[in-house]
Motif scaffolding. Structure first.
Motif, PDB file in Angstrom:
ATOM      1  N   THR A 104       0.854  -1.189   0.000  1.00 26.59           N
ATOM      2  CA  THR A 104       0.000   0.000   0.000  1.00 26.59           C
ATOM      3  C   THR A 104       0.888   1.237   0.000  1.00 26.59           C
ATOM      4  O   THR A 104       1.833   1.320   0.803  1.00 26.59           O
ATOM      5  N   ILE A 106       0.821   5.251   0.643  1.00 30.96           N
ATOM      6  CA  ILE A 106      -0.002   6.321   1.213  1.00 30.96           C
ATOM      7  C   ILE A 106       0.598   7.660   0.805  1.00 30.96           C
ATOM      8  O   ILE A 106       1.767   7.940   1.095  1.00 30.96           O
ATOM      9  N   THR A 112      -0.725  11.652  -6.344  1.00 26.22           N
ATOM     10  CA  THR A 112      -1.219  10.526  -7.145  1.00 26.22           C
ATOM     11  C   THR A 112      -1.637  11.002  -8.540  1.00 26.22           C
ATOM     12  O   THR A 112      -1.480  10.269  -9.508  1.00 26.22           O
ATOM     13  N   HIS A 126      -1.787  -1.032  -3.992  1.00 32.82           N
ATOM     14  CA  HIS A 126      -2.959  -0.273  -3.559  1.00 32.82           C
ATOM     15  C   HIS A 126      -2.529   1.148  -3.176  1.00 32.82           C
ATOM     16  O   HIS A 126      -1.484   1.322  -2.539  1.00 32.82           O
ATOM     17  N   THR A 128      -3.619   4.722  -1.221  1.00 30.08           N
ATOM     18  CA  THR A 128      -4.525   5.401  -0.299  1.00 30.08           C
ATOM     19  C   THR A 128      -4.105   6.863  -0.229  1.00 30.08           C
ATOM     20  O   THR A 128      -2.908   7.147  -0.066  1.00 30.08           O
ATOM     21  N   THR A 129      -5.058   7.775  -0.372  1.00 25.74           N
ATOM     22  CA  THR A 129      -4.702   9.199  -0.343  1.00 25.74           C
ATOM     23  C   THR A 129      -5.231   9.869   0.923  1.00 25.74           C
ATOM     24  O   THR A 129      -6.342   9.588   1.377  1.00 25.74           O
ATOM     25  N   TYR A 172      -5.224   5.389   9.931  1.00 27.13           N
ATOM     26  CA  TYR A 172      -5.161   4.383   8.860  1.00 27.13           C
ATOM     27  C   TYR A 172      -4.326   3.176   9.311  1.00 27.13           C
ATOM     28  O   TYR A 172      -4.730   2.018   9.134  1.00 27.13           O
ATOM     29  N   SER A 176      -6.014  -0.509   9.471  1.00 31.70           N
ATOM     30  CA  SER A 176      -5.768  -1.166   8.176  1.00 31.70           C
ATOM     31  C   SER A 176      -5.999  -2.676   8.261  1.00 31.70           C
ATOM     32  O   SER A 176      -5.604  -3.333   9.218  1.00 31.70           O
TER      33      SER A 176
END
Length: 567
Positions: A104, A106, A112, A126, A128-129, A172, A176
């Motif tokens: 992941t 971040i 992004t 993956h 995540t923002t 997060y 998670s």
């Protein structure tokens, strides 16, 4: 070239029990070499220009961990929001995902969006923002990367805005699913240490530097030779560097590498207005459980080994990460969409004689004064060679625009390909027409030059770049100095230095030394960089040093997961 067959791994065949030998860049722990890794069936079919690898991956678990075969470690990558740090971290995410672990990344929406098309090809990574609170600390809206900070006066505001990510990031990490097994973080998040400790998760740091410069920085902090010199221009010895194996074999003495205070990274300058931030960052690095380096054992083996001993930390060299994908779009859009049409650039390169073009770029952060830009332009023109010149949009000034659009353009029509803004650097360096790279010696650029087999002309501006110049010119022997003597630009919020102007004749002299190369020294330089290009490619192939180091890293994290499970 590296061609991966992304067919589904075959887990039905009975796995063999294999163990991976120790890498010189990791601490000696016999336990985790037998943890989760892969048995690989592979077929090398090589031609002059490419290596094709057909891969069949089978998961192999040592008997010790056999009943945990369903558990995959979850790596959380948190890149620092500056292009020189962000781009290699995305490449590391891709490399880890090829080793069948959960990954992941971040980051923030603005970062992004720069790589949105790459993300679509980066499955199963993956993303995540987290919303970046730029306006909360007085930054302009949408300012989410250090290269978009309008002035160095706002560098502290950017660092403080990153601190405000702590609460959402902590939320997060705590919620998670699957929970994090390891956090790999960029330099600007020293406060992650306490969160990782509470979660009992290894926190590894990625500074974006070479092993050589990390070792030099460590030794300078420890021995402090720069504090005893009488002036910023007085040379002193870089302390406690290893004798290379080549020197040992040839019974030569350890190389004496000299540097001046004005060439050191700004975090050694106690009078810097950012000194308190530098101290925080250093404490964050000192408290990390290990170090991830974008390099490869064959490029700087002794330095990786000595860095591990000096810092008493595990060091994993996993590069050159710019070779993580051979996909044409990944290469041309790496880090950002280019500000030119790649086809136009390739067409221009295709019309040039092989090895004749000079590629000129000073990275995403370095900025030259208008008079220095003009002096560089005159120097390039006087070489009478074709050149691609990357100029930052921030280097615009009315005086410069007038000069570029006027006589300079007329005199260099067809000979100069000018790129304003972001350039597809890896794509350009790989082209057969390119014969030399005039670089600021940022580590990403340096390694991209090496991985493309292109010799370097070095013109450092600040940060770690003068140390990288030492490695390139004096240790590896694959470059020629242009002659910059002190930091001249505000590198990542550093102060403006007192550097002298680099004159056009210095540019011409460096280009002639590097590009003519008819003499023995020039031939040997090209041979050395071509050898390193081959070693760089092999490092990331199955069984290569960086591939094995990634396996050792995953083994270390898996072992920690198992201990935590039973702890």
């Amino acid at each position: 070239m590296l061609c991966f067959d992304h067919s589904k791994p075959n887990f039905n065949k009975k796995p063999k029990n294999t163990s991976i030998p120790h890498s010189s860049s990791s601490s000696s722990s016999s336990s985790y070499t037998t943890s989760l890794h892969h048995s690989l069936l592979f077929l090398f079919s090589s031609s002059i220009s490419s290596y094709k690898i057909q891969i069949q991956i089978m998961e192999t678990i040592s008997d010790h961990h056999h009943h945990h075969h369903n558990h995959k470690p979850h790596f959380i990558l948190i890149p620092w929001m500056a292009q020189g740090h962000f781009i290699p971290m995305i490449d590391i995410a891709r490399l880890l995902s090829l080793h069948s672990v959960f990954v992941t990344v971040i980051t923030t929406p603005g970062n992004t969006s720069r790589i949105s098309s790459t993300i679509s090809r980066l499955l199963p990574v993956h993303f995540t923002t987290l919303s970046f609170p730029s306006t909360a600390t007085g930054l302009p809206p949408g300012c989410e990367n250090l290269d978009s900070v309008p002035s160095r006066d706002l560098a502290r505001n950017f660092y403080n805005a990153a601190k405000l990510l702590r609460q959402p990031l902590e939320h997060y990490l705590r919620t998670s699913i699957p929970p994090p097994s390891c956090i790999i973080a960029g330099v600007g998040f020293p406060w992650l240490h306490s969160i990782a400790k509470e979660l009992n998760v290894p926190r590894l740091v990625f500074q974006g530097f070479s092993c050589f410069s990390l070792l030099c920085n460590h030794n300078l902090s420890f021995f402090k030779p720069h504090e005893t010199v009488s002036s910023p221009s007085q040379p002193f010895l870089l302390p406690h560097l290893p004798q290379t194996r080549q020197q040992q074999q040839q019974q030569q003495q350890q190389q004496q590498l000299m540097i001046t205070k004005s060439e050191l990274p700004k975090f050694f300058d106690k009078s810097s207005e950012f000194y308190d931030i530098y101290k925080e960052l250093q404490e964050g690095e000192n408290s990390a459980d290990g170090i991830i380096v974008n390099s490869f054992d064959e490029l700087e083996p002794e330095y990786a080994e000595f860095l591990a001993k000096a810092t008493k930390k595990r060091v994993w060299t996993v590069g050159p990460v710019s070779l993580s994908s051979e996909d044409k779009l990944d290469v041309s859009e790496r880090g950002n969409k280019a500000d030119i049409n790649e086809e136009d650039c390739l067409h221009w390169l295709n019309t040039q004689v092989p090895g004749s073009v000079i590629y000129v770029s000073f990275g995403s952060m370095g900025k030259l004064a208008p008079e220095q830009v003009k002096e560089l332009g005159f120097g390039l023109e006087e070489t009478k060679r074709p050149f691609i010149w990357v100029m930052k949009t921030s280097e615009k000034s009315p005086e410069l625009e007038e000069w570029l659009a006027g006589e300079f353009r007329e005199r260099n029509e067809g000979k100069c390909f000018l790129i304003r803004g972001w350039a597809p650097q890896v794509m350009i360096l790989k082209h057969k027409a390119v014969g030399g790279f005039l670089t600021h010696c940022g580590w990403n650029s340096t390694l991209e030059g090496v991985a493309a087999g292109v010799p370097l002309m070095t013109w450092p501006l600040g940060a770690d770049q003068f140390l990288n110049e030492k490695l390139v010119v004096e240790v590896l022997g694959i470059g020629v100095r242009v002659g910059a003597k002190a930091a001249v630009a505000s590198m990542e919020g550093g102060e403006k230095g007192s550097g002298e102007m680099v004159r056009r004749e210095m540019v011409v002299k460096a280009v002639e030394r590097l590009m003519d190369g008819g003499d023995e020294e020039g031939k040997e330089r090209r041979e050395r960089v071509k050898e390193l290009e081959e070693k760089a490619k092999k490092a990331l192939m199955i069984g290569g040093s960086s591939w094995l180091n990634l396996d050792l890293l995953i083994g270390y994290v898996s072992e920690h997961d198992v201990v935590k499970l039973h702890g």
